[in-house]
Design a protein around this motif. Structure first.
Motif, short mmCIF file in Angstrom:
data_model
loop_
_atom_site.label_atom_id
_atom_site.label_comp_id
_atom_site.label_asym_id
_atom_site.label_seq_id
_atom_site.Cartn_x
_atom_site.Cartn_y
_atom_site.Cartn_z
N MET A 1 35.14 53.54 58.32
CA MET A 1 35.62 53.45 56.95
C MET A 1 36.94 54.19 56.81
O MET A 1 37.16 55.21 57.43
CB MET A 1 34.62 54.07 55.98
N THR A 2 37.80 53.68 55.98
CA THR A 2 39.08 54.32 55.73
C THR A 2 39.39 54.26 54.25
O THR A 2 38.87 53.42 53.53
CB THR A 2 40.21 53.59 56.48
N ARG A 3 40.27 55.14 53.79
CA ARG A 3 40.68 55.09 52.40
C ARG A 3 41.80 54.07 52.24
O ARG A 3 42.68 53.96 53.07
CB ARG A 3 41.15 56.47 51.93
N ARG A 4 41.75 53.37 51.13
CA ARG A 4 42.77 52.37 50.85
C ARG A 4 44.03 53.07 50.35
O ARG A 4 44.01 53.79 49.37
CB ARG A 4 42.27 51.41 49.78
N THR A 5 45.13 52.89 51.04
CA THR A 5 46.38 53.52 50.63
C THR A 5 47.21 52.59 49.75
O THR A 5 48.10 53.03 49.05
CB THR A 5 47.21 53.91 51.86
N THR A 6 46.94 51.30 49.82
CA THR A 6 47.66 50.35 48.98
C THR A 6 46.67 49.40 48.34
O THR A 6 45.58 49.17 48.85
CB THR A 6 48.67 49.54 49.81
N LYS A 7 47.06 48.82 47.21
CA LYS A 7 46.23 47.82 46.57
C LYS A 7 46.28 46.53 47.37
O LYS A 7 47.17 46.32 48.19
CB LYS A 7 46.73 47.60 45.14
N ILE A 8 45.33 45.66 47.10
CA ILE A 8 45.21 44.43 47.87
C ILE A 8 45.85 43.27 47.11
O ILE A 8 45.69 43.14 45.90
CB ILE A 8 43.72 44.12 48.14
N VAL A 9 46.57 42.43 47.85
CA VAL A 9 47.13 41.21 47.26
C VAL A 9 45.99 40.22 47.04
O VAL A 9 45.24 39.92 47.98
CB VAL A 9 48.21 40.60 48.17
N GLU A 10 45.84 39.76 45.82
CA GLU A 10 44.74 38.86 45.49
C GLU A 10 45.27 37.56 44.90
O GLU A 10 46.39 37.49 44.39
CB GLU A 10 43.79 39.51 44.48
N ARG A 11 44.43 36.55 44.97
CA ARG A 11 44.73 35.25 44.36
C ARG A 11 43.55 34.92 43.45
O ARG A 11 42.44 34.66 43.92
CB ARG A 11 44.90 34.19 45.44
N ASN A 12 43.77 34.97 42.14
CA ASN A 12 42.69 34.82 41.18
C ASN A 12 42.94 33.64 40.25
O ASN A 12 44.08 33.19 40.08
CB ASN A 12 42.53 36.11 40.36
N LEU A 13 41.86 33.16 39.63
CA LEU A 13 41.92 32.00 38.75
C LEU A 13 41.30 32.34 37.41
O LEU A 13 40.19 32.89 37.35
CB LEU A 13 41.18 30.82 39.39
N LEU A 14 41.99 32.01 36.33
CA LEU A 14 41.49 32.23 34.97
C LEU A 14 41.19 30.88 34.33
O LEU A 14 42.07 30.03 34.20
CB LEU A 14 42.51 32.99 34.13
N LEU A 15 39.93 30.70 33.92
CA LEU A 15 39.51 29.48 33.25
C LEU A 15 39.11 29.83 31.82
O LEU A 15 38.34 30.76 31.59
CB LEU A 15 38.31 28.85 33.97
N GLY A 16 39.62 29.09 30.85
CA GLY A 16 39.32 29.39 29.45
C GLY A 16 40.33 30.37 28.88
O GLY A 16 41.02 31.09 29.62
N TRP A 17 40.42 30.40 27.56
CA TRP A 17 41.40 31.26 26.90
C TRP A 17 40.89 31.68 25.53
O TRP A 17 40.32 30.87 24.79
CB TRP A 17 42.73 30.52 26.74
N ASN A 18 41.06 32.97 25.21
CA ASN A 18 40.80 33.45 23.86
C ASN A 18 41.72 34.64 23.60
O ASN A 18 42.60 34.94 24.43
CB ASN A 18 39.31 33.82 23.66
N ASN A 19 41.55 35.31 22.48
CA ASN A 19 42.51 36.36 22.12
C ASN A 19 42.42 37.60 23.01
O ASN A 19 43.27 38.48 22.93
CB ASN A 19 42.35 36.76 20.65
N THR A 20 41.40 37.67 23.87
CA THR A 20 41.32 38.79 24.81
C THR A 20 42.01 38.49 26.14
O THR A 20 42.18 39.39 26.97
CB THR A 20 39.86 39.17 25.10
N ALA A 21 42.40 37.24 26.35
CA ALA A 21 42.98 36.84 27.64
C ALA A 21 44.24 37.64 28.00
O ALA A 21 44.35 38.12 29.14
CB ALA A 21 43.28 35.34 27.64
N PRO A 22 45.21 37.82 27.09
CA PRO A 22 46.40 38.60 27.46
C PRO A 22 46.06 40.02 27.90
O PRO A 22 46.63 40.53 28.87
CB PRO A 22 47.24 38.59 26.18
N LEU A 23 45.12 40.66 27.19
CA LEU A 23 44.72 42.02 27.56
C LEU A 23 44.04 42.03 28.92
O LEU A 23 44.29 42.91 29.75
CB LEU A 23 43.77 42.59 26.49
N THR A 24 43.19 41.03 29.18
CA THR A 24 42.51 40.93 30.47
C THR A 24 43.53 40.78 31.60
O THR A 24 43.42 41.43 32.65
CB THR A 24 41.56 39.71 30.47
#
Length: 328
Positions: free
Chosen positions: A57-80
């Motif tokens: 095990m090691t500590r993460r020194t950098t964040k991970i590059v991710e590829r994510n998908l958002l389905l649906g939209w409401n007024n919380t989407a921008p904050l999310t």
């Protein structure tokens, strides 16, 4: 004493008489102090000087590059989306599916200027249309975020939004079941009505349901103890500790009875702490909470098998093998 909250303090931290301890318990009447809590203890003493991180095990020194998908939209989407921006590495991608010209305009003219780590891509389509979902190459994503859809202002009733989520979830499950792709993606779902959770669990029991029910529980806890807000403020920020499901074999031997107290001691060696475990043989058993056990009795004996998990709290902590630990 100064109000600072430390979820994972160093092992050598001294507890002063006016400090408070953060306890995980089913309810406050379930907290039972040991009769020897102010006196000597018979529990084995950890040699803090001997504690070291395993090469596994090691500590993460950098964040991970991710590829994510958002389905649906409401007024919380921008904050999310902006909150997600604090968790991912620069160069990450967020793909958004919508048919609304108004939402597309908002994303392209405003939202893309409010995120720094993610490149945003907009796709035309409907989350209830299986063909639109299949075009997105779903297995290329790390996470799929399914929001209670309110992009059509004429039909924004919670029942309609939940119905669309369930239809989309059925399509996703069908796509997964018919695919031979070994890569899996996690699905995060927002639903309005907690009663629809059981329907969602039937379609895919390993998804996460986020709903006003959770918010009401949070408010109830705040009403009993206002200081707990500081704890949640630490837990729910990008810089705070995260929950990981790690292979039990990383900490303890398999097919051998071991007490939960021993499990706690083993996780402390990795500067994290166990808060429970998951037995995968109960993955689809709702009566056993899908195999998840939180805060068990310290004397309880557990026998882990190959695919079982230990649930830990850790600060940006990963395994050298991404298959061994998953964070949520």
């Amino acid at each position: 004493a100064d109000g600072t909250v430390k979820i994972l303090p160093p092992l050598h931290t001294l507890i002063n008489i006016d400090d408070q301890i953060i306890v995980i318990a089913e309810d406050d009447d379930k907290i039972i102090l040991s009769k020897d809590y102010l006196g000597p203890t018979s529990l084995p003493v950890i040699n803090h000087n001997a504690v070291s991180l395993s090469t596994q095990m090691t500590r993460r020194t950098t964040k991970i590059v991710e590829r994510n998908l958002l389905l649906g939209w409401n007024n919380t989407a921008p904050l999310t989306i902006k909150e997600l921006d604090t968790y991912v590495a620069r160069g990450s991608e967020l793909h958004i599916l919508t048919n609304s010209d108004e939402i597309k305009k908002f994303i392209n003219e405003q939202l893309i200027n409010e995120v720094t780590e993610q490149n945003i891509f907009v796709h035309s389509g409907n989350l209830t249309n299986k063909f639109d979902l299949e075009k997105l190459n779903l297995f290329s994503y790390n996470y799929i975020i399914l929001l209670a859809n309110e992009e059509n202002k004429e039909q924004n009733l919670s029942e309609d939004a939940d119905a669309e989520c369930l239809i989309c979830l059925l399509h996703l499950r069908d796509i997964i079941d018919k695919s031979n792709n070994e890569k899996k993606f996690s699905i995060v779902i927002e639903m309005h009505d907690i009663r629809n959770r059981q329907l969602a669990n039937i379609t895919y029991a390993d998804d996460f349901i986020v709903s006003p029910h959770l918010i009401s529980k949070y408010i109830s806890q705040l009403s009993e103890n206002k200081n707990i807000k500081r704890v949640y403020d630490v837990l729910l920020t990008a810089d705070g500790p995260e929950i990981y499901f790690c292979s039990a074999s990383m900490f303890v031997p398999l097919e051998t009875p071991i007490s939960y107290y021993e499990i706690l001691q083993e996780t402390l060696k990795y500067e994290c702490i166990a808060i429970g475990y998951r037995l995968m043989k109960y993955l689809h058993d709702e009566t056993r909470f899908y195999g998840i056990v939180l805060n068990p009795d310290k004397q309880e004996q557990v026998i882990f098998s190959k695919h079982d998990k230990i649930i830990i709290l850790a600060e940006q902590f990963i395994s050298s093998s991404q298959d061994n630990c998953t964070n949520f």
